[in-house]
Design an enzyme around this catalytic site. Structure first.
Site, short mmCIF file in Angstrom:
data_model
loop_
_atom_site.label_atom_id
_atom_site.label_comp_id
_atom_site.label_asym_id
_atom_site.label_seq_id
_atom_site.Cartn_x
_atom_site.Cartn_y
_atom_site.Cartn_z
N ARG A 52 -49.16 -1.46 18.67
CA ARG A 52 -50.25 -1.32 18.49
C ARG A 52 -51.49 -0.70 17.78
O ARG A 52 -50.78 0.47 18.00
CB ARG A 52 -50.19 -0.83 20.45
N THR A 105 -58.14 0.23 18.13
CA THR A 105 -58.69 -0.11 19.46
C THR A 105 -57.58 -1.27 20.43
O THR A 105 -57.38 -1.55 21.65
CB THR A 105 -58.31 -1.84 18.47
N ASP A 108 -44.70 8.59 25.24
CA ASP A 108 -44.04 7.67 23.92
C ASP A 108 -42.82 6.93 24.09
O ASP A 108 -41.73 7.62 23.76
CB ASP A 108 -44.35 7.09 22.55
N ASP A 144 -40.82 6.72 21.04
CA ASP A 144 -40.75 7.29 20.02
C ASP A 144 -39.06 8.86 20.48
O ASP A 144 -38.21 9.03 19.87
CB ASP A 144 -41.54 8.86 19.71
C1 PRP Z 1 -45.74 0.14 23.21
C2 PRP Z 1 -44.68 0.01 23.88
C3 PRP Z 1 -45.23 -1.36 24.34
C4 PRP Z 1 -46.92 -0.98 24.31
C5 PRP Z 1 -47.51 -1.20 25.30
O1 PRP Z 1 -45.07 -0.11 22.10
O2 PRP Z 1 -43.84 -0.09 24.07
O3 PRP Z 1 -44.83 -2.28 23.44
O4 PRP Z 1 -46.80 0.38 23.62
O5 PRP Z 1 -48.69 -1.29 25.28
P1 PRP Z 1 -49.94 -2.06 25.31
O6 PRP Z 1 -49.18 -2.05 26.67
O7 PRP Z 1 -50.85 -1.86 25.25
O8 PRP Z 1 -49.61 -3.39 24.82
P2 PRP Z 1 -45.83 0.28 20.40
O9 PRP Z 1 -47.33 0.26 20.19
O10 PRP Z 1 -46.58 2.66 21.10
O11 PRP Z 1 -44.58 0.00 19.53
P3 PRP Z 1 -43.63 1.02 19.61
O12 PRP Z 1 -42.43 0.50 20.70
O13 PRP Z 1 -43.10 0.13 18.02
O14 PRP Z 1 -43.56 2.32 19.30
N1 URA Z 2 -47.11 2.77 24.51
C1 URA Z 2 -45.76 4.22 25.11
O1 URA Z 2 -44.48 4.34 24.58
N2 URA Z 2 -46.29 4.85 26.23
C2 URA Z 2 -47.86 4.35 26.90
O2 URA Z 2 -47.50 5.71 27.85
C3 URA Z 2 -48.61 3.47 26.68
C4 URA Z 2 -48.25 1.78 25.80
#
Ligand code: PRP
Ligand code: URA
Length: 209
Positions: free
Chosen positions: A104, A108, A200, A203
């Protein structure tokens, strides 16, 4: 609107409480995500078709049932969806695995696809898209778009925590895709994080913060 299934099993509720705790470290967090995914897999595969077979037991012939030729694929959304794969494979070891990479944009919140590698016969597989977090719904919607563009017709989406905003957006964008959600949380904060949430997920699984 999509079929939406919210889990109500005590084991899932208990494990989610442990997941939320900020003092839960990465090792335990990964184990919990995997265990919850396994319990969700049990529920999400409830409608797999069966056929009658005969099996010789040591005593007699039993008329019994086996799954009828359904081919399954699991597609985790990177990174956090990876945490759900092992638990799913524990119950469906013959499934093939695809990967879709999304992150994400922190400003934005728009999802960006950076990787996509799928089984060559994905279009003919019952496909389970995996991501622990459904926040705005953008990542899930784009991942499912990417699968549909490659001809996948039979898709389910599994998440551990969902915000109402994401659930609504996903179910409106893809009304044909059933959503299995372990728990529905209260809302998103101004940074697109689920409240009360668990932080997160990527993480916490990979220990990157
Ligand atoms: C997180 C999570 C989802 C997304 C959800 O991933 O694992 O994929 O956010 O958010 P949304 O519904 O608003 O799209 P992130 O973008 O943090 O990536 P990562 O898993 O690599 O940390
Ligand atoms: N992605 C995450 O990992 N946690 C949240 O709360 C939202 C998006």
């Amino acid at each position: 609107m999509s079929k939406i299934v919210i889990m109500d099993h005590p084991l899932i509720k208990h494990k989610i409480s442990l997941l939320r705790d900020k003092n839960t470290g990465s090792k335990e967090f990964r184990e919990l995500v995997s265990e919850i995914a396994m319990l969700m897999c049990y529920e999400a595969t409830r409608d797999l078709p069966l056929k009658e077979v005969e099996v010789e037991t040591p005593l007699a012939v039993a008329k019994t049932q086996v799954i009828n030729g359904v081919k399954v694929a699991f597609v985790p959304i990177l990174r956090a969806g990876l945490g759900m794969v092992e638990g799913m494979l524990n119950l469906v070891p013959a499934a093939k695995i695809g990967h879709i990479g999304m992150y994400r944009d922190p400003e934005t919140l728009a999802p960006k696809e950076y990787y996509c590698k799928l089984p060559s016969d994905i279009a003919s597989r019952e496909t389970y898209v995996l991501d622990p977090m459904l926040a705005t719904g953008g990542s899930a919607m784009d991942a499912i778009d990417a699968l549909k563009q490659r001809g996948v017709k039979n898709i389910k989406f599994l998440c551990i925590l969902a915000a109402p905003e994401g659930l609504k957006a996903l179910s409106e964008a893809h009304p044909d895709v059933p959503i299995y959600c372990a728990h529905m949380d209260e809302r998103l904060n101004s940074h697109g994080y689920i409240l009360p949430g668990l932080g997160d997920a990527g993480d916490r699984i990979f220990g990157t913060k």
